[in-house]
Design a protein around this motif. Structure first.
Motif, PDB file in Angstrom:
ATOM      1  N   SER A   5       0.835  -1.200   0.000  1.00  0.00           N
ATOM      2  CA  SER A   5       0.000   0.000   0.000  1.00  0.00           C
ATOM      3  C   SER A   5       0.869   1.249   0.000  1.00  0.00           C
ATOM      4  CB  SER A   5      -0.898   0.007   1.236  1.00  0.00           C
ATOM      5  OG  SER A   5      -1.537   1.256   1.407  1.00  0.00           O
ATOM      6  N   THR A   6       0.328   2.332  -0.529  1.00  0.00           N
ATOM      7  CA  THR A   6       1.036   3.610  -0.514  1.00  0.00           C
ATOM      8  C   THR A   6       0.935   4.285   0.858  1.00  0.00           C
ATOM      9  OG1 THR A   6      -0.935   4.794  -1.293  1.00  0.00           O
ATOM     10  CG2 THR A   6       0.599   3.980  -2.977  1.00  0.00           C
ATOM     11  N   LYS A   7       0.113   3.743   1.730  1.00  0.00           N
ATOM     12  CA  LYS A   7      -0.091   4.335   3.059  1.00  0.00           C
ATOM     13  C   LYS A   7       0.863   3.715   4.081  1.00  0.00           C
ATOM     14  CE  LYS A   7      -3.439   6.594   1.160  1.00  0.00           C
ATOM     15  NZ  LYS A   7      -3.240   8.012   0.751  1.00  0.00           N
ATOM     16  N   SER A  61      -2.144  10.559   4.277  1.00  0.00           N
ATOM     17  CA  SER A  61      -1.228   9.510   3.822  1.00  0.00           C
ATOM     18  C   SER A  61      -0.858   8.511   4.921  1.00  0.00           C
ATOM     19  CB  SER A  61       0.057  10.138   3.262  1.00  0.00           C
ATOM     20  OG  SER A  61       0.728  10.893   4.253  1.00  0.00           O
ATOM     21  N   ASP A 114       1.780  13.464   8.137  1.00  0.00           N
ATOM     22  CA  ASP A 114       1.228  12.443   7.239  1.00  0.00           C
ATOM     23  C   ASP A 114      -0.291  12.349   7.378  1.00  0.00           C
ATOM     24  OD1 ASP A 114       3.318  10.170   5.913  1.00  0.00           O
ATOM     25  OD2 ASP A 114       4.178  11.547   7.357  1.00  0.00           O
ATOM     26  N   SER A 145      -2.966   6.584   6.737  1.00  0.00           N
ATOM     27  CA  SER A 145      -3.778   5.367   6.654  1.00  0.00           C
ATOM     28  C   SER A 145      -4.832   5.490   5.559  1.00  0.00           C
ATOM     29  CB  SER A 145      -4.467   5.117   8.004  1.00  0.00           C
ATOM     30  OG  SER A 145      -5.423   4.085   7.922  1.00  0.00           O
ATOM     31  N   LYS A 146      -5.344   4.356   5.127  1.00  0.00           N
ATOM     32  CA  LYS A 146      -6.463   4.341   4.179  1.00  0.00           C
ATOM     33  C   LYS A 146      -7.758   4.730   4.885  1.00  0.00           C
ATOM     34  CE  LYS A 146      -4.739   0.769   1.002  1.00  0.00           C
ATOM     35  NZ  LYS A 146      -5.001  -0.590   0.433  1.00  0.00           N
ATOM     36  N   CYS A 153       2.651   7.805   2.043  1.00  0.00           N
ATOM     37  CA  CYS A 153       3.270   7.864   3.370  1.00  0.00           C
ATOM     38  C   CYS A 153       4.788   7.995   3.262  1.00  0.00           C
ATOM     39  CB  CYS A 153       2.913   6.604   4.159  1.00  0.00           C
ATOM     40  SG  CYS A 153       3.542   6.605   5.855  1.00  0.00           S
ATOM     41  N   ASN A 155      -6.816   8.998  10.058  1.00  0.00           N
ATOM     42  CA  ASN A 155      -6.088  10.200   9.641  1.00  0.00           C
ATOM     43  C   ASN A 155      -6.576  11.421  10.417  1.00  0.00           C
ATOM     44  OD1 ASN A 155      -4.320   9.119   7.640  1.00  0.00           O
ATOM     45  ND2 ASN A 155      -6.013   9.029   6.179  1.00  0.00           N
ATOM     46  N   ASN A 189       0.239  12.312  -0.889  1.00  0.00           N
ATOM     47  CA  ASN A 189      -0.695  11.298  -0.406  1.00  0.00           C
ATOM     48  C   ASN A 189      -0.034   9.943  -0.172  1.00  0.00           C
ATOM     49  OD1 ASN A 189      -2.921  13.049  -0.455  1.00  0.00           O
ATOM     50  ND2 ASN A 189      -3.206  12.714  -2.640  1.00  0.00           N
TER      51      ASN A 189
END
Length: 367
Positions: A39-41, A100, A95, A102-103, A320, A108, A318
């Motif tokens: 994931s990107t997060k 960014s 973040d 968490s989903k 992390c 967030n 966006n």
């Protein structure tokens, strides 16, 4: 085209992505996450870091409230709290407010509210940082991070005063007041946002935001100062001095980190044309106005929340920060392929020296 219209700002437009640089970069970065299956997060590392940072901030405060101790002990504990304040602001709140961490939106929002531990509010930060700074980086009159000040000149387009000649010497002292000044500056800042339509532009009500701001300040000051006066054995002047030490420590750390991303040698400070047009498209503009530093330092990358990878942060806010080190290789490679500069300072010391030189130059040279 990116544009922002308010009553006091001109329309700023960036060129279209004719080179396809950002399109290619997005594809390359997306491929990285897909190939890795990640994931990107954030992940468990972000959860652990958040727990550590908040503990560094809160543990000394709890000790001061519950454990009898000599009066002088408030000062080293305040320094530790200041370090925790900076770490929480840079590694957790930053973040989260960008979405960014968490989903999960609620998480967030929850962790973004840790900005209250710094004595300021999410709304003011979002407008100043997420919107104005990230969109109009290093554009005089738009980016409040380089806004003109009486004692400091961060923009080559700002008026030059005699006192600026020495700003490379006294600036570091003033940096310590970053968070302290926000305790008061927030009111003037929100007044301007309300007056010029930025608050309503964010689908927020000016009166509600002002009430929230006042309430936040009262609760924060009662918690940080009032509770120690009531429940601890420290004298009033020890509590006040401890509060100042905490903010001076945290403010100095954060100000230094933020300044070394945009006020260093090699970064640009472009002005829009008469019709509000910026010569470059937005992504290229970010590369030309932003710099990285100390990319190989694990300690630096961990403590300051990847803010030494400011280029990657500005291009992908966006994503992390735990991923910045890896994707920085992709960003640099793609930038080189397109002939776009990738400004980086090898170490923290190199960046600090570069910032000092930049301050000296801005303090002696008119536009």
């Amino acid at each position: 085209t990116l544009a922002l219209t308010t009553n006091f700002m001109k329309i700023i437009r960036f060129e279209r992505d004719r080179t396809q640089f950002m399109a290619t970069l997005k594809k390359n970065v997306n491929n990285y996450f897909q190939e890795k299956g990640i994931s990107t997060k954030g992940n468990w590392k972000m959860v652990l870091k958040s727990a550590v940072m908040l503990s560094v901030y809160l543990a000394p405060f709890i000790l001061m409230l519950t454990v009898p101790m000599a009066g002088w002990m408030i000062f080293p504990l305040a320094i530790v709290m200041g370090i925790g304040m900076a770490g929480t602001g840079m590694s957790v709140m930053h973040d989260a407010v960008h979405g960014s961490f968490s989903k999960k939106g609620w998480l967030n929002q929850l962790l973004g509210s840790t900005i209250f531990l710094l004595g300021t509010t999410v709304f003011n930060w979002k407008v100043q940082h997420n919107i104005l700074h990230h969109t109009f980086t290093n554009i005089d009159g738009m980016d409040e991070d380089i806004a003109g000040r009486d004692l400091l000149r961060f923009s080559k387009h700002a008026p030059l005063k005699k006192i600026h000649r020495f700003q490379h010497i006294y600036a570091y002292f003033l940096y310590s007041f970053m968070t302290l000044s926000k305790l008061v500056k927030d009111f003037f800042q929100l007044y301007e946002y309300n007056k010029n339509g930025l608050t309503r532009q964010q689908n927020a009500k000016p009166t509600v935001e002002f009430i929230k701001l006042i309430s936040t300040k009262v609760i924060y000051l009662f918690t940080a100062i009032g509770m120690l006066l009531i429940f601890s054995d420290f004298t009033w002047w020890q509590v006040i001095l401890g509060f100042l030490v905490m903010h001076l420590t945290g403010g100095f750390i954060m100000a230094i980190v933020f300044q070394m991303a945009h006020i260093v040698e090699g970064v640009d400070q472009p002005l829009p044309g008469k019709e509000g047009n910026i010569e470059n498209e937005w992504a290229i503009h970010q590369l030309e106005t932003t710099a990285n530093f100390s990319r190989r330092s694990r300690i630096m990358n961990w403590f300051i929340g990847g803010l030494n990878y400011q280029i990657e942060h500005h291009l992908f806010p966006n994503i992390c920060h735990i991923h910045y080190k890896k994707i920085s290789l992709i960003v640099e490679k793609t930038a080189r392929e397109y002939g776009i500069p990738y400004n980086t300072k090898r170490t923290f010391v190199h960046a600090l020296v570069s910032h000092t030189k930049m301050l000296k130059s801005l303090g002696r040279n008119a536009a």
